[in-house]
Design a protein around this motif. Structure first.
Motif, PDB file in Angstrom:
ATOM      1  N   LEU A 173      14.236 -24.374 -32.091  1.00 43.14           N
ATOM      2  CA  LEU A 173      15.412 -25.684 -32.004  1.00 43.14           C
ATOM      3  C   LEU A 173      16.449 -25.291 -31.296  1.00 43.14           C
ATOM      4  N   LYS A 174      17.091 -26.159 -30.491  1.00 44.32           N
ATOM      5  CA  LYS A 174      18.037 -26.068 -29.569  1.00 44.32           C
ATOM      6  C   LYS A 174      19.396 -25.668 -30.180  1.00 44.32           C
ATOM      7  N   ASP A 175      19.646 -25.963 -31.423  1.00 47.20           N
ATOM      8  CA  ASP A 175      21.177 -25.425 -32.102  1.00 47.20           C
ATOM      9  C   ASP A 175      20.959 -25.580 -33.752  1.00 47.20           C
ATOM     10  N   ARG A 176      21.921 -25.065 -34.087  1.00 48.70           N
ATOM     11  CA  ARG A 176      22.128 -24.804 -35.508  1.00 48.70           C
ATOM     12  C   ARG A 176      22.126 -26.284 -36.139  1.00 48.70           C
ATOM     13  N   TRP A 177      22.837 -27.254 -35.697  1.00 50.06           N
ATOM     14  CA  TRP A 177      22.639 -28.671 -36.209  1.00 50.06           C
ATOM     15  C   TRP A 177      21.409 -29.286 -36.384  1.00 50.06           C
ATOM     16  N   GLN A 178      20.492 -28.915 -35.368  1.00 49.04           N
ATOM     17  CA  GLN A 178      19.152 -29.565 -35.311  1.00 49.04           C
ATOM     18  C   GLN A 178      18.531 -28.830 -36.224  1.00 49.04           C
ATOM     19  N   GLY A 179      18.756 -27.377 -36.616  1.00 50.76           N
ATOM     20  CA  GLY A 179      18.143 -26.517 -37.655  1.00 50.76           C
ATOM     21  C   GLY A 179      18.516 -27.463 -39.074  1.00 50.76           C
ATOM     22  N   TYR A 180      19.587 -27.688 -39.393  1.00 52.01           N
ATOM     23  CA  TYR A 180      19.946 -28.239 -40.657  1.00 52.01           C
ATOM     24  C   TYR A 180      19.133 -29.449 -40.777  1.00 52.01           C
ATOM     25  N   THR A 181      19.244 -30.337 -39.791  1.00 52.19           N
ATOM     26  CA  THR A 181      18.658 -31.825 -39.654  1.00 52.19           C
ATOM     27  C   THR A 181      17.234 -31.535 -40.049  1.00 52.19           C
ATOM     28  N   ALA A 182      16.525 -30.834 -39.200  1.00 53.80           N
ATOM     29  CA  ALA A 182      15.081 -30.689 -39.255  1.00 53.80           C
ATOM     30  C   ALA A 182      14.720 -30.210 -40.891  1.00 53.80           C
ATOM     31  N   LEU A 183      15.637 -29.279 -41.348  1.00 53.08           N
ATOM     32  CA  LEU A 183      15.272 -28.922 -42.789  1.00 53.08           C
ATOM     33  C   LEU A 183      15.410 -30.011 -43.612  1.00 53.08           C
ATOM     34  N   ARG A 184      16.439 -30.999 -43.706  1.00 53.44           N
ATOM     35  CA  ARG A 184      16.705 -32.284 -44.544  1.00 53.44           C
ATOM     36  C   ARG A 184      15.589 -33.242 -44.343  1.00 53.44           C
ATOM     37  N   GLN A 185      14.999 -33.294 -43.195  1.00 61.20           N
ATOM     38  CA  GLN A 185      14.042 -34.258 -42.774  1.00 61.20           C
ATOM     39  C   GLN A 185      12.448 -33.885 -43.255  1.00 61.20           C
ATOM     40  N   GLY A 186      12.544 -32.556 -43.783  1.00 63.45           N
ATOM     41  CA  GLY A 186      11.260 -31.793 -43.986  1.00 63.45           C
ATOM     42  C   GLY A 186      10.332 -31.435 -43.048  1.00 63.45           C
ATOM     43  N   LYS A 187      11.056 -31.455 -41.543  1.00 61.41           N
ATOM     44  CA  LYS A 187      10.109 -31.078 -40.392  1.00 61.41           C
ATOM     45  C   LYS A 187      10.063 -29.592 -40.417  1.00 61.41           C
ATOM     46  N   ILE A 188      10.897 -28.779 -41.087  1.00 63.54           N
ATOM     47  CA  ILE A 188      10.540 -27.329 -41.225  1.00 63.54           C
ATOM     48  C   ILE A 188      10.766 -27.045 -42.732  1.00 63.54           C
ATOM     49  N   ASP A 189      10.066 -25.958 -43.027  1.00 63.07           N
ATOM     50  CA  ASP A 189      10.027 -25.355 -44.412  1.00 63.07           C
ATOM     51  C   ASP A 189      11.414 -24.520 -44.640  1.00 63.07           C
ATOM     52  N   ALA A 190      11.934 -24.052 -43.674  1.00 64.60           N
ATOM     53  CA  ALA A 190      13.015 -23.404 -43.694  1.00 64.60           C
ATOM     54  C   ALA A 190      13.671 -22.985 -42.520  1.00 64.60           C
ATOM     55  N   PHE A 191      14.890 -22.883 -42.354  1.00 61.68           N
ATOM     56  CA  PHE A 191      15.910 -22.554 -41.109  1.00 61.68           C
ATOM     57  C   PHE A 191      16.208 -20.925 -41.489  1.00 61.68           C
ATOM     58  N   ALA A 192      15.809 -20.278 -40.133  1.00 58.18           N
ATOM     59  CA  ALA A 192      16.219 -18.680 -40.041  1.00 58.18           C
ATOM     60  C   ALA A 192      17.635 -18.610 -39.346  1.00 58.18           C
ATOM     61  N   ASP A 193      18.604 -17.782 -39.997  1.00 57.88           N
ATOM     62  CA  ASP A 193      19.929 -17.750 -39.427  1.00 57.88           C
ATOM     63  C   ASP A 193      20.581 -16.557 -40.079  1.00 57.88           C
ATOM     64  N   ASP A 194      21.664 -16.044 -39.558  1.00 55.43           N
ATOM     65  CA  ASP A 194      22.546 -15.121 -40.140  1.00 55.43           C
ATOM     66  C   ASP A 194      22.944 -15.616 -41.442  1.00 55.43           C
ATOM     67  N   GLY A 195      22.941 -14.768 -42.343  1.00 59.04           N
ATOM     68  CA  GLY A 195      22.940 -15.280 -43.888  1.00 59.04           C
ATOM     69  C   GLY A 195      24.388 -15.727 -43.936  1.00 59.04           C
ATOM     70  N   ILE A 196      25.389 -15.042 -43.325  1.00 59.01           N
ATOM     71  CA  ILE A 196      26.731 -15.394 -43.556  1.00 59.01           C
ATOM     72  C   ILE A 196      27.104 -16.792 -43.011  1.00 59.01           C
ATOM     73  N   LEU A 197      26.219 -17.192 -42.108  1.00 60.97           N
ATOM     74  CA  LEU A 197      26.274 -18.620 -41.247  1.00 60.97           C
ATOM     75  C   LEU A 197      25.784 -19.693 -42.179  1.00 60.97           C
ATOM     76  N   LEU A 198      24.770 -19.259 -42.894  1.00 60.43           N
ATOM     77  CA  LEU A 198      24.198 -20.192 -43.831  1.00 60.43           C
ATOM     78  C   LEU A 198      24.765 -20.384 -44.901  1.00 60.43           C
ATOM     79  N   GLU A 199      25.439 -19.413 -45.585  1.00 64.20           N
ATOM     80  CA  GLU A 199      26.336 -19.461 -46.552  1.00 64.20           C
ATOM     81  C   GLU A 199      27.537 -20.388 -46.259  1.00 64.20           C
ATOM     82  N   ALA A 200      27.892 -20.174 -44.951  1.00 64.64           N
ATOM     83  CA  ALA A 200      29.231 -20.917 -44.590  1.00 64.64           C
ATOM     84  C   ALA A 200      28.714 -22.406 -44.427  1.00 64.64           C
TER      85      ALA A 200
END
Length: 298
Positions: A174-201
């Protein structure tokens, strides 16, 4: 013309043709000459470095850069402008190596592979790789990732952590985190991997936070967050480390200036409050650094 004279003449011509090589500046020399510290950072690594609603770059790492700016002003005896440049994860090291930026501070983690090309400062934060998944997902264990589409950002420690944890996972770049969040919402991916503290934030700021969760409880990796600078710049690295040491010492000693900076992002009313255990772990980690160095008297 003798052979020695010819070689000397060719050497002079080569030097004249490539003045950048002959007169390469260190970061400290460049900042002293121009009065500008050019720093690479992120636009979406909340709460470390991100753009607010006004389009300003702010965050814990940006505050660290401001402290470095202040220390440089003390050492150089002149005003220094902090010029922030947003970089994607894959662009961080190339921009340092090519001297497009003097330093990168966002949510960068130390790795030995990266250390071959850049130098790292003291760690001023800690994180690890987790997954953001939908609430009903049963993903979490390495075995559960077999054949699953896991979104990652290229050239990150998160990418490497998922590869190690489960080589049979299908990585989606993915090109950036926002694309990751969007892809997860839309069901294009099963999960988005990132730093845990960033995901919690992100989860804490999301309107649909109850539709997602961060897994697993034990991260796939644990990493220290630090700044990266060009190699062979020991004087600048000394300044950066001295700055971070002063910040940690001030925070542990409960000095208001430094406590305010930390609590702005991780305090009880901060951007992503740390629970008591995590805060105590942070303080203890800082004490380890402090105890192994001479006190800073500012």
């Amino acid at each position: 013309m003798s052979k020695q004279i010819a070689i000397a003449a060719l050497s002079l011509l080569f030097t004249a043709a490539l003045p950048g090589i002959a007169s390469a500046e260190t970061v400290m020399q460049k900042v002293k000459r121009t009065g500008v510290l050019t720093a690479g950072t992120s636009k979406d690594a909340f709460p470390f470095a991100y753009k607010n609603k006004q389009g300003e770059l702010i965050g814990y790492s940006v505050d660290m850069l401001k402290l470095i700016q202040q220390q440089l002003e003390k050492e150089l005896g002149k005003k220094v402008k902090l010029q922030l440049v947003t970089l994607p994860p894959a662009g961080r090291i190339p921009n340092i190596v090519n001297r497009k930026v003097d330093i990168v501070c966002d949510a960068s983690s130390f790795t030995w592979e990266r250390n071959k090309n850049v130098d790292f400062s003291f760690s001023y934060g800690a994180t690890g790789t987790n997954l953001l998944v939908k609430k009903a997902s049963n993903l979490g264990s390495p075995k559960s990732l077999v054949g699953k589409k896991i979104g990652v950002l290229a050239k990150t420690t998160n990418e490497n952590a998922i590869k190690r944890a489960q080589p049979q996972a299908k990585l989606v770049y993915l090109k950036d985190r926002w694309q990751g969040y969007t892809a997860l919402r839309q069901g294009k991916i099963d999960a988005f991997a990132d730093d845990g503290i960033l995901l919690e934030a992100w989860l804490g700021r999301s309107k649909n936070y109850n539709q997602f969760k961060v897994v697993p409880d034990r991260p796939y990796s644990r990493e220290g967050i630090a700044c990266m600078i060009p190699e062979n710049n020991s004087d600048f690295l000394d300044t950066v480390n001295y700055t971070f040491y002063g910040f940690m010492q001030g925070f542990v000693n409960n000095e208001s200036k430094y406590v305010t900076i930390f609590d702005r992002w991780f305090g009880p009313r901060g951007a992503i409050p740390l629970n008591r255990d995590l805060r105590e772990l942070t303080v203890e980690t800082m004490r380890i650094v402090i105890d192994s160095h001479q006190d800073v008297r500012q």
